[in-house]
Write an enzyme that holds these catalytic residues in place. Structure first.
Site, PDB file in Angstrom:
ATOM      1  N   CYS A 162       0.829  -1.212   0.000  1.00 55.52           N
ATOM      2  CA  CYS A 162       0.000   0.000   0.000  1.00 55.52           C
ATOM      3  C   CYS A 162       0.859   1.255   0.000  1.00 55.52           C
ATOM      4  CB  CYS A 162      -0.943  -0.005   1.194  1.00 55.52           C
ATOM      5  SG  CYS A 162      -0.112   0.088   2.799  1.00 55.52           S
ATOM      6  N   HIS A 311      -2.223   1.241   7.289  1.00 59.61           N
ATOM      7  CA  HIS A 311      -2.490   1.296   5.856  1.00 59.61           C
ATOM      8  C   HIS A 311      -2.152   2.674   5.316  1.00 59.61           C
ATOM      9  CE1 HIS A 311      -4.131  -0.241   2.194  1.00 59.61           C
ATOM     10  NE2 HIS A 311      -5.246   0.459   2.209  1.00 59.61           N
ATOM     11  N   ASN A 332      -8.234   4.423  -2.249  1.00 61.57           N
ATOM     12  CA  ASN A 332      -7.622   3.199  -1.735  1.00 61.57           C
ATOM     13  C   ASN A 332      -6.926   2.455  -2.876  1.00 61.57           C
ATOM     14  OD1 ASN A 332      -6.915   1.181   0.067  1.00 61.57           O
ATOM     15  ND2 ASN A 332      -9.001   0.656   0.638  1.00 61.57           N
TER      16      ASN A 332
END
Length: 407
Positions: A162, A311, A332
């Site tokens: 991520c 994240h 995202n």
């Protein structure tokens, strides 16, 4: 001409029959009686053995109980739905993250990620350094997608990359803002080639890192396009070698260059609002523990007492929902089929709530890291945020300041 038209119609019908119609994934309103067999069909799920399929079935059933119960609560401001995570076990869901907070904390506390080398570049006038416009001058809403400087949402898969996706998205947007050209940049360049020499909280790649290391790598090695070094770590495999210097020298993006990055003040909502409004998308760290089944709405389901930052994503704007109030607009890296076409809206409070991150690092923290950390904003959104500084190739350093002062 009539015969030709008829032939084209027949050909199109044949194509439609041959390839079929794409299966529509049900929304949260259509989950009554939804079965595991339907789920397998909708998401093309195949399992290695009957034993694994039974494990997946049980996970699906348990997750569906949670999803249905949540959606029946009239107090909730967001809805849960089915997606590729619905047959996953709790420990598997964690692999969809990859932000290493121990590394972020240690570098922040040591000053290692302070403004150098951009401090001298920006000290004379950029909004990043002088605090931007006053809050009353902020636009009512911001969505950088409408400016044509945001690429399509990508999918990190089963790799804890991520951090690389967040950095890449922020770099793509800043490059577009600086040059007027929107490039799809290589995520794999950062996954494979970005060093994490201190190995704090991970070793880089699919084991996690932070966007700031990607910015530093891009500053020294340049940027590559996706076509030149495509993403190959989808299934969590980063155990391969790459001739990074050769690839970067042969296929580097030449229209712009990374000259540094800026870390926003910790837990400062006004600074984050001003930066995303006037400078562009910002890489942010969040607690995404409860995000996996999000489908739509303004999310407010994180642990605000003890948030666990795990994240890295990208803030592309903010706005206000007529029913559920103010929100942050967040991109995202879990594919466009997740959430609101790959995005989530997080509650934005006038007075942000704060909590204490006390999650143990299980032996992966760096020596001297703080044991606890004050984290503010929904899902900890205000704690660790950064933006790369990009300029058009051949432009003087002053051009960065001119762009900031005239936007």
């Amino acid at each position: 001409m009539t015969a030709l038209r008829f032939a084209l119609v027949v050909f199109c019908l044949c194509l439609s029959t041959s390839f079929g119609v794409a299966k529509a994934i049900p929304t949260w309103r259509e989950l009554e009686g939804y079965s595991f067999e339907e789920y397998k069909d909708h998401f093309s799920k195949q399992y290695e053995s009957p034993k694994e399929e039974e494990v997946r079935r049980q996970a699906f059933d348990a997750n569906m109980v949670k999803i249905r119960a949540h959606n029946q609560d009239p107090e909730k401001t967001w809805k849960m739905g089915v997606n590729r995570f619905t047959d996953r076990l709790p420990h598997e869901l964690r692999s969809a993250n990859g932000y290493q907070k121990s590394l972020g904390k240690s570098r922040r506390s040591s000053g290692q990620l302070s403004l150098a080398p951009v401090d001298k570049l920006l000290a004379s006038g950029s909004r990043l350094m002088r605090g931007g416009k006053p809050a009353m001058s902020l636009p009512y809403e911001v969505d950088w997608r409408q400016n044509g400087v945001v690429t399509a949402v990508k999918n990190q898969g089963q790799c804890g990359s991520c951090w690389a996706f967040a950095a890449t998205a922020a770099l793509e947007s800043q490059l577009a803002i600086a040059t007027g050209e929107l490039y799809v940049l290589s995520v794999q360049e950062f996954v494979s080639c970005t060093p994490n020499e201190r190995k704090c909280g991970g070793t880089g790649g699919c084991s996690g890192s932070i966007p700031q290391l990607a910015y530093e790598h891009a500053q020294s090695a340049g940027l590559m396009e996706e076509w030149a070094y495509s993403y190959v770590s989808f299934h969590g495999n980063d155990n391969f070698t790459a001739d990074c210097p050769r690839l970067q020298a042969a296929d580097a993006v030449t229209v712009g260059e990374v000259v540094g990055h800026y870390d926003l003040p910790t837990n400062d909502q006004e600074a984050l609002l001003e930066t995303v409004a006037f400078e562009g998308p910002v890489a942010i760290s969040v607690d995404a523990t409860e995000w996996h089944f999000y489908e739509e709405g303004v999310f407010d389901g994180c642990n605000q007492v003890n948030p666990d930052l795990n994240h890295a994503v990208v803030l592309v704007g903010y706005g206000s929902d007529p029913k559920h109030g103010d929100y942050w607009l967040v991109r995202n890296s879990w594919s466009p089929s997740w959430g609101e076409r790959g995005y989530i809206r997080l509650r934005r409070e006038t007075t942000p709530r704060c909590g204490i991150d006390v999650t143990p690092e299980h032996g992966t923290a760096c020596e001297g890291d703080p044991k606890e950390q004050k984290v503010c904003g929904t899902c900890g959104i205000l704690f660790d945020n950064s933006i790369p500084i990009v300029r058009r190739s051949g432009a003087s350093k002053d051009s960065v300041l001119k762009r900031a002062s005239t936007e």
